[in-house]
Scaffold this motif. Structure first.
Motif, PDB file in Angstrom:
ATOM      1  N   ALA A   1       0.834  -1.208   0.000  1.00  0.00           N
ATOM      2  CA  ALA A   1       0.000   0.000   0.000  1.00  0.00           C
ATOM      3  C   ALA A   1       0.866   1.255   0.000  1.00  0.00           C
ATOM      4  O   ALA A   1       0.564   2.235  -0.704  1.00  0.00           O
ATOM      5  CB  ALA A   1      -0.929  -0.008   1.213  1.00  0.00           C
ATOM      6  N   THR A   2       1.942   1.243   0.762  1.00  0.00           N
ATOM      7  CA  THR A   2       2.860   2.391   0.784  1.00  0.00           C
ATOM      8  C   THR A   2       3.487   2.594  -0.586  1.00  0.00           C
ATOM      9  O   THR A   2       3.578   3.724  -1.075  1.00  0.00           O
ATOM     10  CB  THR A   2       3.961   2.158   1.838  1.00  0.00           C
ATOM     11  N   PHE A   3       3.901   1.508  -1.216  1.00  0.00           N
ATOM     12  CA  PHE A   3       4.520   1.596  -2.539  1.00  0.00           C
ATOM     13  C   PHE A   3       3.519   2.117  -3.571  1.00  0.00           C
ATOM     14  O   PHE A   3       3.861   2.942  -4.423  1.00  0.00           O
ATOM     15  CB  PHE A   3       5.056   0.230  -2.960  1.00  0.00           C
ATOM     16  N   LEU A   4       2.290   1.652  -3.488  1.00  0.00           N
ATOM     17  CA  LEU A   4       1.257   2.119  -4.420  1.00  0.00           C
ATOM     18  C   LEU A   4       1.017   3.618  -4.250  1.00  0.00           C
ATOM     19  O   LEU A   4       0.834   4.338  -5.232  1.00  0.00           O
ATOM     20  CB  LEU A   4      -0.048   1.344  -4.214  1.00  0.00           C
ATOM     21  N   GLY A   5       1.058   4.103  -3.016  1.00  0.00           N
ATOM     22  CA  GLY A   5       0.917   5.531  -2.774  1.00  0.00           C
ATOM     23  C   GLY A   5       2.032   6.322  -3.432  1.00  0.00           C
ATOM     24  O   GLY A   5       1.790   7.382  -4.026  1.00  0.00           O
ATOM     25  N   HIS A   6       3.259   5.810  -3.377  1.00  0.00           N
ATOM     26  CA  HIS A   6       4.374   6.481  -4.044  1.00  0.00           C
ATOM     27  C   HIS A   6       4.179   6.496  -5.555  1.00  0.00           C
ATOM     28  O   HIS A   6       4.435   7.503  -6.213  1.00  0.00           O
ATOM     29  CB  HIS A   6       5.698   5.784  -3.715  1.00  0.00           C
ATOM     30  N   VAL A   7       3.726   5.384  -6.102  1.00  0.00           N
ATOM     31  CA  VAL A   7       3.528   5.285  -7.553  1.00  0.00           C
ATOM     32  C   VAL A   7       2.458   6.259  -8.016  1.00  0.00           C
ATOM     33  O   VAL A   7       2.627   6.957  -9.011  1.00  0.00           O
ATOM     34  CB  VAL A   7       3.164   3.831  -7.948  1.00  0.00           C
ATOM     35  N   ILE A   8       1.358   6.329  -7.284  1.00  0.00           N
ATOM     36  CA  ILE A   8       0.255   7.208  -7.688  1.00  0.00           C
ATOM     37  C   ILE A   8       0.657   8.673  -7.583  1.00  0.00           C
ATOM     38  O   ILE A   8       0.308   9.480  -8.443  1.00  0.00           O
ATOM     39  CB  ILE A   8      -0.998   6.884  -6.849  1.00  0.00           C
ATOM     40  N   ARG A   9       1.414   9.038  -6.565  1.00  0.00           N
ATOM     41  CA  ARG A   9       1.839  10.431  -6.420  1.00  0.00           C
ATOM     42  C   ARG A   9       2.880  10.836  -7.451  1.00  0.00           C
ATOM     43  O   ARG A   9       3.035  12.008  -7.752  1.00  0.00           O
ATOM     44  CB  ARG A   9       2.413  10.662  -5.021  1.00  0.00           C
ATOM     45  N   ARG A  10       3.595   9.896  -7.996  1.00  0.00           N
ATOM     46  CA  ARG A  10       4.681  10.212  -8.915  1.00  0.00           C
ATOM     47  C   ARG A  10       4.178  10.820 -10.216  1.00  0.00           C
ATOM     48  O   ARG A  10       4.803  11.723 -10.754  1.00  0.00           O
ATOM     49  CB  ARG A  10       5.498   8.953  -9.185  1.00  0.00           C
ATOM     50  N   GLY A  11       3.082  10.311 -10.769  1.00  0.00           N
ATOM     51  CA  GLY A  11       2.468  10.894 -11.952  1.00  0.00           C
ATOM     52  C   GLY A  11       3.126  10.531 -13.261  1.00  0.00           C
ATOM     53  O   GLY A  11       2.912  11.188 -14.270  1.00  0.00           O
ATOM     54  N   LYS A  12       3.919   9.493 -13.321  1.00  0.00           N
ATOM     55  CA  LYS A  12       4.584   9.087 -14.561  1.00  0.00           C
ATOM     56  C   LYS A  12       3.833   7.912 -15.175  1.00  0.00           C
ATOM     57  O   LYS A  12       2.645   7.743 -14.981  1.00  0.00           O
ATOM     58  CB  LYS A  12       6.034   8.710 -14.269  1.00  0.00           C
ATOM     59  N   LEU A  13       4.549   7.117 -15.942  1.00  0.00           N
ATOM     60  CA  LEU A  13       3.953   5.995 -16.655  1.00  0.00           C
ATOM     61  C   LEU A  13       3.281   5.008 -15.701  1.00  0.00           C
ATOM     62  O   LEU A  13       2.200   4.501 -16.002  1.00  0.00           O
ATOM     63  CB  LEU A  13       5.031   5.272 -17.477  1.00  0.00           C
ATOM     64  N   GLU A  14       3.905   4.759 -14.538  1.00  0.00           N
ATOM     65  CA  GLU A  14       3.324   3.822 -13.576  1.00  0.00           C
ATOM     66  C   GLU A  14       1.957   4.304 -13.105  1.00  0.00           C
ATOM     67  O   GLU A  14       1.024   3.520 -12.927  1.00  0.00           O
ATOM     68  CB  GLU A  14       4.241   3.647 -12.360  1.00  0.00           C
TER      69      GLU A  14
END
Length: 115
Positions: free
Chosen positions: A88-101
């Motif tokens: 869940a923490t990793f998914l939060g980082h991915v969503i906040r990043r705003g890139k391809l992921e």
């Protein structure tokens, strides 16, 4: 007089701390990207119980339930819960990043589709 510590003299709390420091990080390496099915979850829980039984020196032939082993170790199952939290923490980082992921996980692409 020197006292030599053997495995019998090491307390269960020290063993639990060693498990948490040295074994669990190796076991959970890259767990943020895992897809945990029911079968994998069962194997992770079995591994956690195996570690506890080894720490308490309970042979696998002894008929003790997992609840009794957990009570004896004064511990709760935490491996799968920790993995879910890290995911869940990793998914939060991915969503906040705003890139391809982010685009892949949310499925929101801007623009028009060609014919």
């Amino acid at each position: 007089m020197k006292t030599i510590l053997t495995n019998k003299h090491i307390s269960i709390e020290t063993r639990k701390r060693a498990l948490q420091c040295y074994i669990e990080p190796v076991l959970m390496y890259g767990c943020e990207a895992w897809t945990i099915s029911k079968q994998i979850q069962n194997k992770l829980e079995a591994t956690e119980m195996w570690f506890l039984r080894r720490m308490l020196r309970i042979p696998w032939t002894t008929k003790k339930t997992n609840k009794r082993v957990l009570n004896e170790a004064n511990k709760r199952r935490s491996l799968v819960r920790t993995i879910r939290k890290r995911q869940a923490t990793f998914l939060g980082h991915v969503i906040r990043r705003g890139k391809l992921e982010h685009l892949v996980t949310t499925g929101k692409f801007e623009g028009k589709r060609s014919r």
